[in-house]
Write a protein that holds these residues in place. Structure first.
Motif, mmCIF file in Angstrom:
data_model
loop_
_atom_site.group_PDB
_atom_site.id
_atom_site.type_symbol
_atom_site.label_atom_id
_atom_site.label_comp_id
_atom_site.label_asym_id
_atom_site.label_seq_id
_atom_site.Cartn_x
_atom_site.Cartn_y
_atom_site.Cartn_z
ATOM 1 N N TYR A 1 1.011 -0.287 7.846
ATOM 2 C CA TYR A 1 0.848 1.047 8.270
ATOM 3 C C TYR A 1 1.554 2.262 7.410
ATOM 4 O O TYR A 1 1.198 3.336 7.226
ATOM 5 C CB TYR A 1 0.816 1.396 9.709
ATOM 6 C CG TYR A 1 -0.023 0.279 10.742
ATOM 7 C CD1 TYR A 1 -1.456 0.472 10.634
ATOM 8 C CD2 TYR A 1 0.823 -0.706 11.251
ATOM 9 C CE1 TYR A 1 -2.229 -0.409 11.512
ATOM 10 C CE2 TYR A 1 -0.252 -1.503 12.047
ATOM 11 C CZ TYR A 1 -1.580 -1.291 12.169
ATOM 12 O OH TYR A 1 -2.262 -2.300 13.053
ATOM 13 N N ILE A 2 3.040 1.939 7.641
ATOM 14 C CA ILE A 2 3.776 2.867 7.122
ATOM 15 C C ILE A 2 3.778 2.854 5.524
ATOM 16 O O ILE A 2 3.750 3.786 4.861
ATOM 17 C CB ILE A 2 5.348 2.512 7.355
ATOM 18 C CG1 ILE A 2 5.643 2.634 9.037
ATOM 19 C CG2 ILE A 2 6.170 3.484 6.611
ATOM 20 C CD1 ILE A 2 6.724 2.356 9.414
ATOM 21 N N THR A 3 3.647 1.626 4.899
ATOM 22 C CA THR A 3 3.291 1.350 3.424
ATOM 23 C C THR A 3 2.025 2.309 3.197
ATOM 24 O O THR A 3 1.960 2.859 1.895
ATOM 25 C CB THR A 3 3.027 -0.074 3.025
ATOM 26 O OG1 THR A 3 4.348 -0.828 3.473
ATOM 27 C CG2 THR A 3 2.798 -0.429 1.626
ATOM 28 N N ALA A 4 0.868 2.111 4.017
ATOM 29 C CA ALA A 4 -0.316 2.736 3.566
ATOM 30 C C ALA A 4 -0.129 4.369 3.522
ATOM 31 O O ALA A 4 -0.600 5.132 2.682
ATOM 32 C CB ALA A 4 -1.369 2.398 4.751
ATOM 33 N N ILE A 5 0.740 4.855 4.466
ATOM 34 C CA ILE A 5 0.724 6.241 4.425
ATOM 35 C C ILE A 5 2.118 6.683 3.497
ATOM 36 O O ILE A 5 1.726 7.770 2.801
ATOM 37 C CB ILE A 5 1.693 6.766 5.862
ATOM 38 C CG1 ILE A 5 0.724 6.503 6.872
ATOM 39 C CG2 ILE A 5 2.141 8.079 5.626
ATOM 40 C CD1 ILE A 5 1.127 6.874 8.307
ATOM 41 N N ALA A 6 2.823 5.855 3.056
ATOM 42 C CA ALA A 6 3.840 5.959 1.879
ATOM 43 C C ALA A 6 2.877 6.082 0.653
ATOM 44 O O ALA A 6 3.129 7.141 -0.181
ATOM 45 C CB ALA A 6 4.676 5.021 1.837
ATOM 46 N N LYS A 7 1.914 5.181 0.382
ATOM 47 C CA LYS A 7 0.987 5.254 -0.854
ATOM 48 C C LYS A 7 0.499 6.468 -0.766
ATOM 49 O O LYS A 7 0.136 7.175 -1.943
ATOM 50 C CB LYS A 7 0.324 4.001 -0.935
ATOM 51 C CG LYS A 7 0.832 2.708 -1.279
ATOM 52 C CD LYS A 7 0.017 1.563 -1.331
ATOM 53 C CE LYS A 7 0.618 0.248 -1.734
ATOM 54 N NZ LYS A 7 -0.315 -0.736 -1.602
ATOM 55 N N GLU A 8 -0.096 6.991 0.306
ATOM 56 C CA GLU A 8 -0.928 8.154 0.236
ATOM 57 C C GLU A 8 -0.020 9.380 -0.093
ATOM 58 O O GLU A 8 -0.553 10.451 -0.813
ATOM 59 C CB GLU A 8 -1.706 8.274 1.843
ATOM 60 C CG GLU A 8 -2.659 9.517 1.735
ATOM 61 C CD GLU A 8 -3.002 9.757 3.166
ATOM 62 O OE1 GLU A 8 -3.230 10.629 3.712
ATOM 63 O OE2 GLU A 8 -3.205 8.596 3.978
ATOM 64 N N HIS A 9 0.997 9.621 0.523
ATOM 65 C CA HIS A 9 1.871 10.505 0.460
ATOM 66 C C HIS A 9 2.734 10.581 -1.078
ATOM 67 O O HIS A 9 2.679 11.741 -1.467
ATOM 68 C CB HIS A 9 3.140 10.372 1.335
ATOM 69 C CG HIS A 9 4.090 11.589 1.241
ATOM 70 N ND1 HIS A 9 3.893 12.579 1.817
ATOM 71 C CD2 HIS A 9 5.508 11.468 0.552
ATOM 72 C CE1 HIS A 9 5.178 13.605 1.488
ATOM 73 N NE2 HIS A 9 5.921 12.693 0.853
ATOM 74 N N ASN A 10 2.987 9.541 -1.482
ATOM 75 C CA ASN A 10 3.542 9.485 -2.871
ATOM 76 C C ASN A 10 2.639 9.572 -4.068
ATOM 77 O O ASN A 10 3.086 10.061 -5.101
ATOM 78 C CB ASN A 10 4.417 8.390 -2.890
ATOM 79 C CG ASN A 10 5.435 8.060 -1.990
ATOM 80 O OD1 ASN A 10 6.256 8.901 -1.408
ATOM 81 N ND2 ASN A 10 5.834 6.734 -1.523
ATOM 82 N N LYS A 11 1.440 9.084 -3.693
ATOM 83 C CA LYS A 11 0.419 9.145 -4.854
ATOM 84 C C LYS A 11 1.040 8.430 -5.937
ATOM 85 O O LYS A 11 1.107 7.053 -5.803
ATOM 86 C CB LYS A 11 0.066 10.634 -5.192
ATOM 87 C CG LYS A 11 -0.664 11.251 -3.856
ATOM 88 C CD LYS A 11 -0.969 12.735 -4.393
ATOM 89 C CE LYS A 11 -1.726 13.195 -3.145
ATOM 90 N NZ LYS A 11 -1.902 14.909 -3.209
ATOM 91 N N LYS A 12 1.057 8.996 -7.257
ATOM 92 C CA LYS A 12 1.133 8.233 -8.156
ATOM 93 C C LYS A 12 2.798 8.428 -8.758
ATOM 94 O O LYS A 12 3.260 8.089 -9.800
ATOM 95 C CB LYS A 12 0.584 8.636 -9.532
ATOM 96 C CG LYS A 12 -0.965 8.434 -9.508
ATOM 97 C CD LYS A 12 -1.851 8.841 -10.506
ATOM 98 C CE LYS A 12 -3.166 8.330 -10.408
ATOM 99 N NZ LYS A 12 -4.204 8.813 -11.591
ATOM 100 N N SER A 13 3.573 9.102 -7.835
ATOM 101 C CA SER A 13 5.007 9.336 -8.076
ATOM 102 C C SER A 13 5.707 8.033 -8.095
ATOM 103 O O SER A 13 5.705 7.494 -7.061
ATOM 104 C CB SER A 13 5.511 10.533 -7.011
ATOM 105 O OG SER A 13 6.848 10.487 -7.431
#
Length: 289
Positions: free
Chosen positions: A203-215
């Motif tokens: 769950y946290i990994t999914a939010i991290a990917k969404e937040h970080n995007k391509k960074s």
């Protein structure tokens, strides 16, 4: 981080100096702590502490009103010694025997101190590389009477730490992941431009990917967050179980042992002596009912 290696004689000298300088000496009072009124007059003193009377509500107060030990009939030195023993994580029975107070008094003093430490413990923002992890503990009914259920929920504890020297560790939700509550309690504090570093949670990994995007940034792990489950279990072990209704307060205390800044006894006593740290004994018993 709590600094444990303190010379006790030196500590007493610091405390006496602190009390004389900050509590027993007159200081400027801006408003009435009861009603907020701006006009007040000096109204005698008690045990060397200046008292005041508010012209608006006509209530009296002093320099120590609403501090941790407001209305306590015990000697202030006993409170100070109790803080010292609590930081060493001594048991309630040990503290009661050492200070010659009842076990019930030791219990309520511990929770008054935990409440005082919790007041300003939650960081307002998380920025930079924000490390986030979670652990799950089973609901604990320690000390509760008349329990009507045998079901124990899973309590999700979220830990988050940014570049600042503060840490967010709190029981966020029960039984299952709740995205809305996570956004309210944790994600809302993450500043724009920050980079989320997740730890082994989908769950946290999914939010991290969404937040970080391509960074993409170099991932430098923080063991305080990465091993949060082991750290909490090891730190909690002397308490022989913690009631879930008091878990947030104990986690706030846990955070003090995980900061970079060295904090000693005098820092904590100073913090607890001023501001709105007071909680009534009856409110501790009614907590989360």
């Amino acid at each position: 981080m709590i600094q444990k290696s303190v010379n006790l004689n030196e500590l007493k000298e610091h405390i006496n100096s602190f009390l004389e300088k900050e509590i027993y000496k007159n200081k400027n009072i801006e408003c009435c702590p009861i009603c907020g009124g701006k006009k007040h007059i000096k109204y005698g003193s008690y045990k060397g502490i200046q008292r005041y009377k508010c012209k608006k509500c006509e209530r009296t107060f002093s320099n120590t009103t609403n501090s941790l030990w407001s209305y306590s009939k015990k000697d202030l030195n006993k409170w100070i010694k109790f803080v010292e023993l609590m930081i060493k994580r001594k048991s309630l029975r040990f503290c009661a025997a050492k200070l010659k107070i009842s076990l019930g008094t030791a219990f309520y003093w511990r929770h008054k101190i935990l409440h005082g430490l919790k007041v300003d413990s939650i960081p307002n923002k998380l920025e930079g590389a924000v490390h986030i992890n979670k652990t799950i503990v089973v609901e604990n009914f320690k000390g509760c009477r008349n329990i009507t259920t045998t079901k124990r929920s899973n309590i999700w504890i979220i830990a988050a730490k940014g570049d600042e020297d503060s840490m967010l560790v709190l029981p966020a939700f029960k039984d299952c992941w709740m995205r809305g509550i996570f956004y309210e309690k944790v994600y809302s504090k993450i500043q724009k431009g920050s980079y989320i570093v997740p730890y082994n949670d989908r769950y946290i990994t999914a939010i991290a990917k969404e937040h970080n995007k391509k960074s993409l940034k170099e991932r430098k792990e923080d063991d305080r967050v990465g091993y949060i489950m082991m750290n909490i279990m090891r730190w909690f072990s002397p308490y022989k179980g913690i009631a879930t209704k008091y878990l947030e307060e104990y986690l706030s205390f846990f955070v003090l042992f995980n900061l970079d800044k060295m904090i000693d006894y005098v820092d904590i006593i100073s913090y607890l002596s001023f501001g709105e740290k007071f909680i009534r004994t009856k409110d501790i018993g009614l907590k989360n009912k």
